[in-house]
Design a protein around this motif. Structure first.
Motif, PDB file in Angstrom:
ATOM      1  N   ARG A  82       0.869  -1.171   0.000  1.00  0.00           N
ATOM      2  CA  ARG A  82       0.000   0.000   0.000  1.00  0.00           C
ATOM      3  C   ARG A  82       0.908   1.224   0.000  1.00  0.00           C
ATOM      4  NH1 ARG A  82      -2.653  -3.589  -1.177  1.00  0.00           N
ATOM      5  NH2 ARG A  82      -4.654  -4.280  -0.348  1.00  0.00           N
ATOM      6  N   ILE A  83       0.491   2.276  -0.701  1.00  0.00           N
ATOM      7  CA  ILE A  83       1.284   3.499  -0.795  1.00  0.00           C
ATOM      8  C   ILE A  83       0.540   4.631  -0.097  1.00  0.00           C
ATOM      9  CG2 ILE A  83       2.232   5.237  -2.378  1.00  0.00           C
ATOM     10  CD1 ILE A  83       2.704   2.999  -4.400  1.00  0.00           C
ATOM     11  N   TYR A  84       1.293   5.391   0.712  1.00  0.00           N
ATOM     12  CA  TYR A  84       0.748   6.529   1.451  1.00  0.00           C
ATOM     13  C   TYR A  84       1.665   7.731   1.233  1.00  0.00           C
ATOM     14  CZ  TYR A  84      -1.748   2.753   3.707  1.00  0.00           C
ATOM     15  OH  TYR A  84      -2.518   1.638   3.924  1.00  0.00           O
ATOM     16  N   THR A  85       1.066   8.904   1.055  1.00  0.00           N
ATOM     17  CA  THR A  85       1.854  10.115   0.870  1.00  0.00           C
ATOM     18  C   THR A  85       1.845  10.956   2.145  1.00  0.00           C
ATOM     19  OG1 THR A  85      -0.038  11.315  -0.055  1.00  0.00           O
ATOM     20  CG2 THR A  85       1.441  10.223  -1.616  1.00  0.00           C
ATOM     21  N   LEU A  86       2.924  11.708   2.302  1.00  0.00           N
ATOM     22  CA  LEU A  86       3.112  12.580   3.460  1.00  0.00           C
ATOM     23  C   LEU A  86       3.608  13.931   2.961  1.00  0.00           C
ATOM     24  CD1 LEU A  86       5.091   9.901   5.440  1.00  0.00           C
ATOM     25  CD2 LEU A  86       2.808  10.706   6.083  1.00  0.00           C
ATOM     26  N   PRO A  87       2.997  15.039   3.409  1.00  0.00           N
ATOM     27  CA  PRO A  87       3.425  16.357   2.929  1.00  0.00           C
ATOM     28  C   PRO A  87       4.757  16.798   3.530  1.00  0.00           C
ATOM     29  CG  PRO A  87       1.608  16.577   4.483  1.00  0.00           C
ATOM     30  CD  PRO A  87       1.842  15.105   4.300  1.00  0.00           C
ATOM     31  N   MET A  88       5.588  17.355   2.683  1.00  0.00           N
ATOM     32  CA  MET A  88       6.918  17.780   3.109  1.00  0.00           C
ATOM     33  C   MET A  88       6.877  18.837   4.208  1.00  0.00           C
ATOM     34  SD  MET A  88       9.321  16.083   1.658  1.00  0.00           S
ATOM     35  CE  MET A  88      10.696  17.177   1.978  1.00  0.00           C
ATOM     36  N   GLU A  89       6.019  19.836   4.064  1.00  0.00           N
ATOM     37  CA  GLU A  89       5.979  20.889   5.079  1.00  0.00           C
ATOM     38  C   GLU A  89       5.629  20.307   6.450  1.00  0.00           C
ATOM     39  OE1 GLU A  89       4.308  25.379   5.743  1.00  0.00           O
ATOM     40  OE2 GLU A  89       3.162  24.078   4.402  1.00  0.00           O
ATOM     41  N   TRP A  90       4.661  19.406   6.489  1.00  0.00           N
ATOM     42  CA  TRP A  90       4.271  18.765   7.743  1.00  0.00           C
ATOM     43  C   TRP A  90       5.440  17.962   8.318  1.00  0.00           C
ATOM     44  CZ3 TRP A  90       3.604  13.582   9.192  1.00  0.00           C
ATOM     45  CH2 TRP A  90       2.952  13.381  10.412  1.00  0.00           C
ATOM     46  N   LEU A  91       6.117  17.198   7.446  1.00  0.00           N
ATOM     47  CA  LEU A  91       7.257  16.396   7.900  1.00  0.00           C
ATOM     48  C   LEU A  91       8.370  17.276   8.463  1.00  0.00           C
ATOM     49  CD1 LEU A  91       7.496  13.799   4.996  1.00  0.00           C
ATOM     50  CD2 LEU A  91       6.960  13.286   7.390  1.00  0.00           C
ATOM     51  N   ARG A  92       8.673  18.362   7.772  1.00  0.00           N
ATOM     52  CA  ARG A  92       9.770  19.234   8.213  1.00  0.00           C
ATOM     53  C   ARG A  92       9.468  19.920   9.540  1.00  0.00           C
ATOM     54  NH1 ARG A  92      11.068  20.674   2.236  1.00  0.00           N
ATOM     55  NH2 ARG A  92      12.917  19.379   1.934  1.00  0.00           N
ATOM     56  N   ASN A  93       8.183  20.062   9.863  1.00  0.00           N
ATOM     57  CA  ASN A  93       7.787  20.690  11.126  1.00  0.00           C
ATOM     58  C   ASN A  93       7.517  19.679  12.229  1.00  0.00           C
ATOM     59  OD1 ASN A  93       7.883  23.484  10.368  1.00  0.00           O
ATOM     60  ND2 ASN A  93       6.080  23.096   9.107  1.00  0.00           N
ATOM     61  N   LEU A  94       7.622  18.402  11.912  1.00  0.00           N
ATOM     62  CA  LEU A  94       7.341  17.342  12.874  1.00  0.00           C
ATOM     63  C   LEU A  94       8.563  17.116  13.764  1.00  0.00           C
ATOM     64  CD1 LEU A  94       5.181  15.168  13.596  1.00  0.00           C
ATOM     65  CD2 LEU A  94       6.377  13.645  12.034  1.00  0.00           C
ATOM     66  N   GLY A  95       8.371  17.127  15.055  1.00  0.00           N
ATOM     67  CA  GLY A  95       9.475  16.813  15.958  1.00  0.00           C
ATOM     68  C   GLY A  95       9.971  15.397  15.721  1.00  0.00           C
ATOM     69  N   GLY A  96      11.253  15.200  15.878  1.00  0.00           N
ATOM     70  CA  GLY A  96      11.811  13.861  15.725  1.00  0.00           C
ATOM     71  C   GLY A  96      12.367  13.568  14.340  1.00  0.00           C
ATOM     72  N   ILE A  97      12.169  14.493  13.403  1.00  0.00           N
ATOM     73  CA  ILE A  97      12.743  14.321  12.066  1.00  0.00           C
ATOM     74  C   ILE A  97      13.850  15.349  11.894  1.00  0.00           C
ATOM     75  CG2 ILE A  97      12.325  14.533   9.589  1.00  0.00           C
ATOM     76  CD1 ILE A  97       9.642  13.221  10.028  1.00  0.00           C
ATOM     77  N   LYS A  98      15.049  14.842  11.632  1.00  0.00           N
ATOM     78  CA  LYS A  98      16.221  15.705  11.479  1.00  0.00           C
ATOM     79  C   LYS A  98      16.215  16.375  10.109  1.00  0.00           C
ATOM     80  CE  LYS A  98      20.283  13.712  11.353  1.00  0.00           C
ATOM     81  NZ  LYS A  98      21.572  13.101  11.740  1.00  0.00           N
ATOM     82  N   GLU A  99      16.013  15.563   9.050  1.00  0.00           N
ATOM     83  CA  GLU A  99      16.008  16.113   7.695  1.00  0.00           C
ATOM     84  C   GLU A  99      15.414  15.106   6.722  1.00  0.00           C
ATOM     85  OE1 GLU A  99      19.887  16.843   5.937  1.00  0.00           O
ATOM     86  OE2 GLU A  99      20.761  15.258   7.155  1.00  0.00           O
ATOM     87  N   ILE A 100      15.060  15.610   5.561  1.00  0.00           N
ATOM     88  CA  ILE A 100      14.578  14.783   4.452  1.00  0.00           C
ATOM     89  C   ILE A 100      15.448  15.146   3.257  1.00  0.00           C
ATOM     90  CG2 ILE A 100      12.615  14.151   3.008  1.00  0.00           C
ATOM     91  CD1 ILE A 100      11.262  15.852   5.658  1.00  0.00           C
ATOM     92  N   LYS A 101      16.089  14.141   2.675  1.00  0.00           N
ATOM     93  CA  LYS A 101      17.020  14.386   1.571  1.00  0.00           C
ATOM     94  C   LYS A 101      16.584  13.624   0.326  1.00  0.00           C
ATOM     95  CE  LYS A 101      21.469  15.031   3.910  1.00  0.00           C
ATOM     96  NZ  LYS A 101      22.798  14.450   4.076  1.00  0.00           N
ATOM     97  N   HIS A 102      16.674  14.296  -0.801  1.00  0.00           N
ATOM     98  CA  HIS A 102      16.529  13.630  -2.084  1.00  0.00           C
ATOM     99  C   HIS A 102      17.773  12.763  -2.252  1.00  0.00           C
ATOM    100  CE1 HIS A 102      16.798  13.941  -6.698  1.00  0.00           C
ATOM    101  NE2 HIS A 102      15.945  12.994  -6.399  1.00  0.00           N
ATOM    102  N   ALA A 103      17.593  11.469  -2.471  1.00  0.00           N
ATOM    103  CA  ALA A 103      18.713  10.523  -2.528  1.00  0.00           C
ATOM    104  C   ALA A 103      18.513   9.563  -3.703  1.00  0.00           C
ATOM    105  CB  ALA A 103      18.812   9.753  -1.212  1.00  0.00           C
ATOM    106  N   PRO A 104      18.785  10.017  -4.938  1.00  0.00           N
ATOM    107  CA  PRO A 104      18.574   9.169  -6.111  1.00  0.00           C
ATOM    108  C   PRO A 104      19.323   7.837  -6.008  1.00  0.00           C
ATOM    109  CG  PRO A 104      19.163  11.406  -6.758  1.00  0.00           C
ATOM    110  CD  PRO A 104      19.381  11.306  -5.285  1.00  0.00           C
ATOM    111  N   VAL A 105      18.684   6.784  -6.491  1.00  0.00           N
ATOM    112  CA  VAL A 105      19.280   5.452  -6.504  1.00  0.00           C
ATOM    113  C   VAL A 105      19.765   5.155  -7.919  1.00  0.00           C
ATOM    114  CG1 VAL A 105      18.836   2.977  -6.260  1.00  0.00           C
ATOM    115  CG2 VAL A 105      17.848   4.596  -4.617  1.00  0.00           C
ATOM    116  N   TYR A 106      21.063   4.900  -8.026  1.00  0.00           N
ATOM    117  CA  TYR A 106      21.675   4.544  -9.304  1.00  0.00           C
ATOM    118  C   TYR A 106      22.336   3.184  -9.137  1.00  0.00           C
ATOM    119  CZ  TYR A 106      24.925   4.491 -13.218  1.00  0.00           C
ATOM    120  OH  TYR A 106      25.623   4.132 -14.341  1.00  0.00           O
ATOM    121  N   ASN A 107      21.859   2.209  -9.907  1.00  0.00           N
ATOM    122  CA  ASN A 107      22.392   0.849  -9.835  1.00  0.00           C
ATOM    123  C   ASN A 107      23.149   0.439 -11.092  1.00  0.00           C
ATOM    124  OD1 ASN A 107      21.376   0.133  -7.224  1.00  0.00           O
ATOM    125  ND2 ASN A 107      19.338   0.029  -8.131  1.00  0.00           N
ATOM    126  N   GLY A 108      23.350   1.366 -12.018  1.00  0.00           N
ATOM    127  CA  GLY A 108      24.081   1.048 -13.248  1.00  0.00           C
ATOM    128  C   GLY A 108      23.281   1.438 -14.472  1.00  0.00           C
TER     129      GLY A 108
END
Length: 184
Positions: A82-108
Motif C-alpha cells: 500500500r502506498i501513502y503520501t506525506l506532505p513535506m511541510e508537515w514532515l519538516r515541522n514534525l518533531g523527531g525528524i532531522k532532515e529529508i534528503k533527495h537521494a537518487p538510486v543509481y544501480n548502473g
C-alpha cells in the motif's frame, strides 16, 4: 560510475510516498492504515526510504515495486503493498525528524534485473535512530487522519500487464537506463 542523477531540494509544497507491506497495514474501520512498524528502519538503513511523489507518480511507484527483487531474488508482488503520501511541510515541522534528503538510486546503466534505478528516491532521517517510536506513531496517525489524501490505491488490472511486460524485458526497460528518465 558516479551517480548521474542530480540531488535536488524537495519543496515544502510537495509530498513523499512510502510503500508499506500489506502485513503492516491493519484494517481500521475497513481501511488499511500503516502501523508505526511501516515507518521503522530496516537493518542497515540510516534513513526511511520514500519517493518524491510529484516526480514519481503512483503508477510508476507500483511499476518500480513490481520490477524489484525481494531478498530471495523473486519479484515483489505490488498487490502486497500500500502506498501513502506525506506532505513535506508537515514532515519538516514534525518533531523527531532531522532532515529529508533527495537521494537518487543509481544501480548502473543498465541496472541489473530486479534493481531498477530510481532518480526520485528520498530518505527521511530521524533525530534519534533507535528511539523513534513517537515519530513513527505520528506518521501512522497522519495517514489514518488524512486517509482520503494520503492513501494511493492500486491503479488497476492494466498495470499487471505492464509489469509482466517489463519483467519479460529484463534490464531493457526505461527504468534500468539513465537516459530514459530524462533528467541526466
Amino acid at each position: 560510475m558516479a551517480n548521474p542523477f542530480p540531488v535536488l531540494h524537495i519543496p515544502d509544497s510537495e509530498t513523499v510516498a512510502r510503500h508499506c507491506p500489506i502485513g503492516l497495514t491493519p484494517k481500521v474501520n475497513k481501511r488499511r492504515i500503516p502501523s508505526p512498524d511501516c515507518f521503522a528502519l530496516r537493518s542497515g538503513e540510516e534513513g526511511l526510504s520514500v519517493n518524491w511523489h510529484e516526480k514519481l507518480d503512483t503508477v510508476t511507484h507500483f511499476l518500480l515495486i513490481g520490477i524489484q527483487y525481494n531478498r530471495n531474488s523473486d519479484f515483489l508482488n505490488p498487490h502486497m503493498f500500500r502506498i501513502y503520501t506525506l506532505p513535506m511541510e508537515w514532515l519538516r515541522n514534525l518533531g523527531g525528524i532531522k532532515e529529508i534528503k533527495h537521494a537518487p538510486v543509481y544501480n548502473g546503466d543498465p541496472s541489473p534485473v530486479g534493481h531498477p534505478n530510481n532518480p526520485w528516491h528520498a530518505e527521511i532521517y530521524f533525530t534519534d535512530m533507535e528511539n523513534n517510536q513517537d515519530v513513527r506513531l505520528w506518521l501512522s496517525e497522519y495517514c489514518q487522519s488524512n486517509f482520503d489524501t494520503s492513501y494511493q490505491p492500486y491503479p488497476g488490472p492494466d498495470l499487471d500487464e505492464c509489469i509482466a511486460d517489463l519483467r519479460a524485458r529484463n534490464d531493457q526497460t526505461v527504468y534500468h537506463r539513465v537516459e530514459n528518465w530524462g533528467i541526466s
